[in-house]
Design a protein around this motif. Structure first.
Motif, PDB file in Angstrom:
ATOM      1  N   VAL A   1      -0.015   2.451 -10.710  1.00 40.21           N
ATOM      2  CA  VAL A   1       0.179   1.129 -10.138  1.00 40.21           C
ATOM      3  C   VAL A   1      -1.063   0.301 -10.398  1.00 40.21           C
ATOM      4  O   VAL A   1      -2.189   0.786 -10.219  1.00 40.21           O
ATOM      5  CB  VAL A   1       0.437   1.208  -8.614  1.00 40.21           C
ATOM      6  N   PHE A   2      -0.869  -0.919 -10.847  1.00 41.05           N
ATOM      7  CA  PHE A   2      -1.996  -1.824 -11.082  1.00 41.05           C
ATOM      8  C   PHE A   2      -1.762  -3.103 -10.294  1.00 41.05           C
ATOM      9  O   PHE A   2      -0.678  -3.687 -10.363  1.00 41.05           O
ATOM     10  CB  PHE A   2      -2.123  -2.129 -12.575  1.00 41.05           C
ATOM     11  N   PHE A   3      -2.774  -3.512  -9.540  1.00 40.23           N
ATOM     12  CA  PHE A   3      -2.672  -4.755  -8.771  1.00 40.23           C
ATOM     13  C   PHE A   3      -3.358  -5.866  -9.555  1.00 40.23           C
ATOM     14  O   PHE A   3      -4.553  -5.804  -9.801  1.00 40.23           O
ATOM     15  CB  PHE A   3      -3.334  -4.583  -7.403  1.00 40.23           C
ATOM     16  N   ALA A   4      -2.587  -6.866  -9.948  1.00 37.45           N
ATOM     17  CA  ALA A   4      -3.130  -7.932 -10.785  1.00 37.45           C
ATOM     18  C   ALA A   4      -3.265  -9.217  -9.978  1.00 37.45           C
ATOM     19  O   ALA A   4      -2.280  -9.733  -9.457  1.00 37.45           O
ATOM     20  CB  ALA A   4      -2.225  -8.167 -11.990  1.00 37.45           C
TER      21      ALA A   4
ATOM     22  N   ASP B   7       0.840  -1.197   0.000  1.00 36.35           N
ATOM     23  CA  ASP B   7       0.000   0.000   0.000  1.00 36.35           C
ATOM     24  C   ASP B   7       0.880   1.254   0.000  1.00 36.35           C
ATOM     25  O   ASP B   7       0.656   2.203  -0.757  1.00 36.35           O
ATOM     26  CB  ASP B   7      -0.894  -0.035   1.248  1.00 36.35           C
TER      27      ASP B   7
ATOM     28  N   ILE C 139       1.780  -5.048 -10.114  1.00 33.81           N
ATOM     29  CA  ILE C 139       2.103  -5.913  -8.978  1.00 33.81           C
ATOM     30  C   ILE C 139       1.243  -7.173  -9.079  1.00 33.81           C
ATOM     31  O   ILE C 139       0.024  -7.088  -9.184  1.00 33.81           O
ATOM     32  CB  ILE C 139       1.871  -5.177  -7.643  1.00 33.81           C
TER      33      ILE C 139
ATOM     34  N   GLU D 294       2.545   6.504  -6.977  1.00 36.26           N
ATOM     35  CA  GLU D 294       1.504   7.357  -7.564  1.00 36.26           C
ATOM     36  C   GLU D 294       1.780   8.830  -7.298  1.00 36.26           C
ATOM     37  O   GLU D 294       1.551   9.677  -8.152  1.00 36.26           O
ATOM     38  CB  GLU D 294       0.126   6.937  -7.036  1.00 36.26           C
TER      39      GLU D 294
ATOM     40  N   ALA E 227       2.662   1.660  -3.413  1.00 42.73           N
ATOM     41  CA  ALA E 227       1.765   2.148  -4.461  1.00 42.73           C
ATOM     42  C   ALA E 227       1.477   3.633  -4.277  1.00 42.73           C
ATOM     43  O   ALA E 227       1.512   4.413  -5.231  1.00 42.73           O
ATOM     44  CB  ALA E 227       0.467   1.343  -4.435  1.00 42.73           C
ATOM     45  N   GLU E 228       1.237   4.015  -3.046  1.00 41.08           N
ATOM     46  CA  GLU E 228       0.944   5.416  -2.752  1.00 41.08           C
ATOM     47  C   GLU E 228       2.116   6.309  -3.175  1.00 41.08           C
ATOM     48  O   GLU E 228       1.933   7.348  -3.802  1.00 41.08           O
ATOM     49  CB  GLU E 228       0.751   5.524  -1.246  1.00 41.08           C
ATOM     50  N   ASN E 229       3.315   5.893  -2.835  1.00 39.78           N
ATOM     51  CA  ASN E 229       4.500   6.691  -3.155  1.00 39.78           C
ATOM     52  C   ASN E 229       4.762   6.762  -4.654  1.00 39.78           C
ATOM     53  O   ASN E 229       5.130   7.813  -5.176  1.00 39.78           O
ATOM     54  CB  ASN E 229       5.731   6.120  -2.439  1.00 39.78           C
TER      55      ASN E 229
END
Lengths: 260, 478
Positions: B83-86, B70, B292, B77, B73-75
């Motif tokens: 960021v894409f969570f797959a 988390d 990710i 962005e 991803a925040e950083n």
């Protein structure tokens, strides 16, 4: 969709870890900070600083191991002469006239490369993003970058400075900044880096310790792209035989300006 | 992509053992990197003890993986990256294809990435009409040859310079040579054209740093730097476990990684990438995407027995010291993840039953753990997988692998608890073995479920008198 995907993804991980699903929320920054910092392995301990001359010796020895040519000079004019000799003796790998690409950087400007190379009639292009005049083209930044890229592609030697140099491994540390195109240390067949002696630190650990005491400083210290370069590009993919110049520069020269 | 099949395993392994060129290559490679890597770790200022620090760092990172991802991803962005969570390979591939479509990508240049092999990215890109060029020299060679990588960091070690010379003469239209430096130069020239023309750069991620929001890529060739600098879009793929909490943690792991992987104190190029080019910067990609991937990793995470395998930083050091890998080579595993780590990861990601031969094929000698820069106990997990195959496991949907063998051992356990019964069976065995084919007093062939025991060697027959009987006789005890 992406937000939802992230929520589901992280929820699955929390479940797998047995973490309560509502322990932290998106806005619970304080919790995250402690949780993240709790896994820290202590602040980077800086080993006793070596003396300048010991650091330089370490750097030169480490450079030999990775085929990096390190030269130590007393003045910028000597470095200029060394560079002019290098330009004269080397031939462009891909043919065409000799051209140089160089960072738009105070130390590099102080070398007065255009004047030094004028007798050889070799043009020097500084990688400053120029011509971003609104209305000039549909996409001024993109076309300025394209023009710049063509200059770097056709250069056979790229000249840069560096932010730090790690003596233990002969590693150049280069943070991306305006005027300092990354491709200058990548596309030309020969990369020349110029640093001042005080920029030499002992190793990666001391560099990490130097860039910041807190997270904000570290983030700023790395920027959007920071590259560590150790020697020329190399490969061992064919029968384990070492070959220099896989994709990036075949030769790298590091000129160190001694403290006055 | 993944295709491992227990029926092929023995055939492929036998083929590899008969291939004397491959055997020489594997021996040379293990001598160079296995021994060199071990020495490089010993020579660390902290010595081998840093492995345990590395392990603690990985352990805590995995235990806090939700928070770290988390934060990462925040950083990223915040720095202008996406960021894409797959959840699985398909989601990751589809997201990459959507990005490619948006930018009308025709040519992608790729850095070496095992996770993209895992999800079959190249095949998907090509099916969508996008040329995807592997740019690591070893990967480029095997892509030209239409093969799969046989080692995590040295994908083409199974090929000789002569084979590569013939391949390049055919595919790159150059005069035949077997000189590694001329061959490298030919690839350099061909790939430079691709780098300069590519619309998309694709890379893996060696290790991300959550605290600062960077991924790091490590290479010696500089191909990943090219792919992450020149094309207008950079897409990085990352297995969800590859994250360190802080920059200090990250630094320890990078030092371990470069030594364990390639016996180097520092790799040629390490880039910390936190987002696309900022305005005013002269180059770099206009867009940066981080994908990710879970693809079965959360299932491993949920199981305390196997969570440890997620500490792995894919240095491939265990391959370089493994006696089994050193003989059968990477292709026998038929998975992007070969060697000891592959023998654990492949069954867990793609099906324990389907890949059972991998955990059964290792010797349990423990060289992998000794060498592992984060001290992963691979042997323990190989045994746990074997136990699961013997006993069955509902959670992992494993049925007992060989009920006959299990029943046989149950019978054996019952028999040896009763001395008289055991003597009876022993006596019967002594009697019956007279009828078996012999070779110089040794049993040359066994039958039925025991026949495997004599496939490679002769067996010593049962002794005329057991040890206890001999002792009793020598001491005159009745």
């Amino acid at each position: 969709m992406a937000i939802c995907g992230k929520k589901v993804f992280l929820a699955r991980i929390r479940k797998a870890l047995g973490h309560p699903t509502e322990v932290f929320r998106q806005d619970d920054a304080a919790f995250k900070q402690t949780a993240v910092l709790s896994v820290e392995n202590g602040p980077a301990g800086i080993r006793p600083p070596k003396t300048n001359s010991a650091l330089l010796e370490t750097l030169i020895a480490a450079g030999q191991r990775v085929n990096l040519n390190v030269g130590v000079y007393d003045s910028l004019s000597e470095i200029g002469l060394a560079l002019a000799r290098l330009v004269q003796t080397k031939a462009p790998e891909w043919g065409g006239p000799k051209r140089i690409a160089a960072w738009d950087h105070a130390l590099i400007h102080a070398l007065k490369l255009p004047q030094i190379l004028a007798p050889q009639k070799i043009p020097v292009h500084f990688t400053r993003l120029k011509g971003c005049v609104p209305g000039h083209t549909a996409d001024p930044i993109r076309s300025a970058r394209q023009r710049l890229r063509r200059h770097i592609e056709t250069a056979f030697i790229g000249v840069t400075a560096a932010d730090f140099c790690l003596a233990d491994t002969a590693t150049l540390v280069m943070k991306t900044e305006p005027g300092r195109a990354r491709a200058v240390s990548l596309l030309p067949s020969i990369h020349v880096a110029i640093i001042e002696e005080h920029q030499v630190v002992s190793d990666l650990k001391s560099f990490i310790a130097q860039i910041g005491a807190n997270v904000a400083e570290m983030k700023a210290g790395l920027g959007n792209c920071l590259t560590l370069i150790t020697g020329p590009s190399r490969t061992r993919d064919i029968e384990g035989v070492m070959v220099y110049g896989a994709h990036g520069p075949k030769e790298v020269y590091l000129y160190v300006l001694k403290n006055s | 992509m993944f295709s491992t099949d227990s029926r092929n395993y023995q055939t492929l392994a036998q083929k590899a053992i008969r291939d004397s060129v491959l055997q020489d290559a594997l021996t040379d490679f293990q001598n160079l990197l296995g021994k060199g890597g071990a020495k490089a770790i010993e020579n660390l200022p902290e010595g081998r003890a840093l492995r345990l620090v590395g392990r603690a760092i990985r352990q805590k990172a995995i235990a806090n993986l939700d928070i770290l991802l988390d934060t990462l991803a925040e950083n990223v962005e915040k720095n202008g990256g996406s960021v894409f969570f797959a959840e699985d390979g398909t989601a990751a591939v589809n997201h990459c294809l959507a990005i490619a479509k948006k930018h009308r990508v025709r040519l992608a240049v790729k850095g070496k990435s095992m996770v993209t092999e895992e999800i079959g990215l190249n095949q998907a890109l090509m099916a969508a009409g996008i040329e995807s060029v592997e740019t690591d020299l070893g990967e480029y060679i095997i892509q030209l040859a239409g093969e799969h990588p046989s080692h995590i960091i040295a994908p083409a070690i199974h090929k000789t310079r002569d084979q590569i010379g013939a391949l390049f003469a055919e595919k790159l239209n150059i005069p035949y040579t077997n000189d590694p430096s001329l061959l490298t130069q030919a690839a350099r020239k061909a790939l430079r054209e691709k780098f300069l023309a590519a619309d998309m750069g694709i890379s893996g991620c060696n290790l991300a740093c959550a605290q600062t929001g960077h991924i790091t890529t490590v290479s010696n060739e500089g191909n990943i730097r090219m792919a992450a600098t020149l094309p207008k879009v950079h897409v990085a793929f990352m297995g969800m476990e590859r994250v360190a909490a802080t920059l200090h943690d990250h630094e320890v792991l990078i030092r371990l990684l470069t030594r364990a992987a390639a016996a180097q104190n520092m790799a040629g190029y390490i880039s910390y990438i936190g987002g696309p080019a900022a305005s005013g910067q002269a180059d770099g990609p206009e867009e940066f995407h981080l994908i990710i991937i879970d693809n079965g990793r959360s299932r491993i995470l949920a199981d305390d027995t196997f969570r440890e395998i997620l500490y792995c930083i894919r240095c491939a050091a265990c391959l370089n010291v493994c006696p089994v890998y050193g003989k059968i080579g990477g292709h026998s595993y038929e998975s992007p993840y070969s060697g000891p780590v592959g023998a654990v990861v492949t069954p867990l990601l793609f099906g324990i039953q389907r890949a059972k031969h991998l955990c059964q094929g290792e010797t349990l000698c423990g060289a992998c753990k000794e060498m592992c820069p984060v001290d992963i106990d691979i042997v323990r997990m190989l045994l746990a997988l074997r136990a699961m195959l013997a006993e069955g496991d509902r959670k992992w949907k494993v049925v007992p692998d060989n009920r006959f063998e299990k029943a046989g051992y149950a019978l054996w356990a019952w028999m040896i608890e009763d001395r008289r019964l055991y003597n009876l069976v022993l006596g019967a065995g002594r009697h019956l073995q007279r009828f078996l084919p012999k070779n110089d007093q040794m049993l040359a062939r066994l039958f039925g479920p025991l026949k495997g025991w004599t496939e490679q060697k002769d067996m010593r027959p049962l002794a005329k008198r057991s040890f206890i009987e001999q002792v009793k006789k020598s001491r005159g005890i009745k």
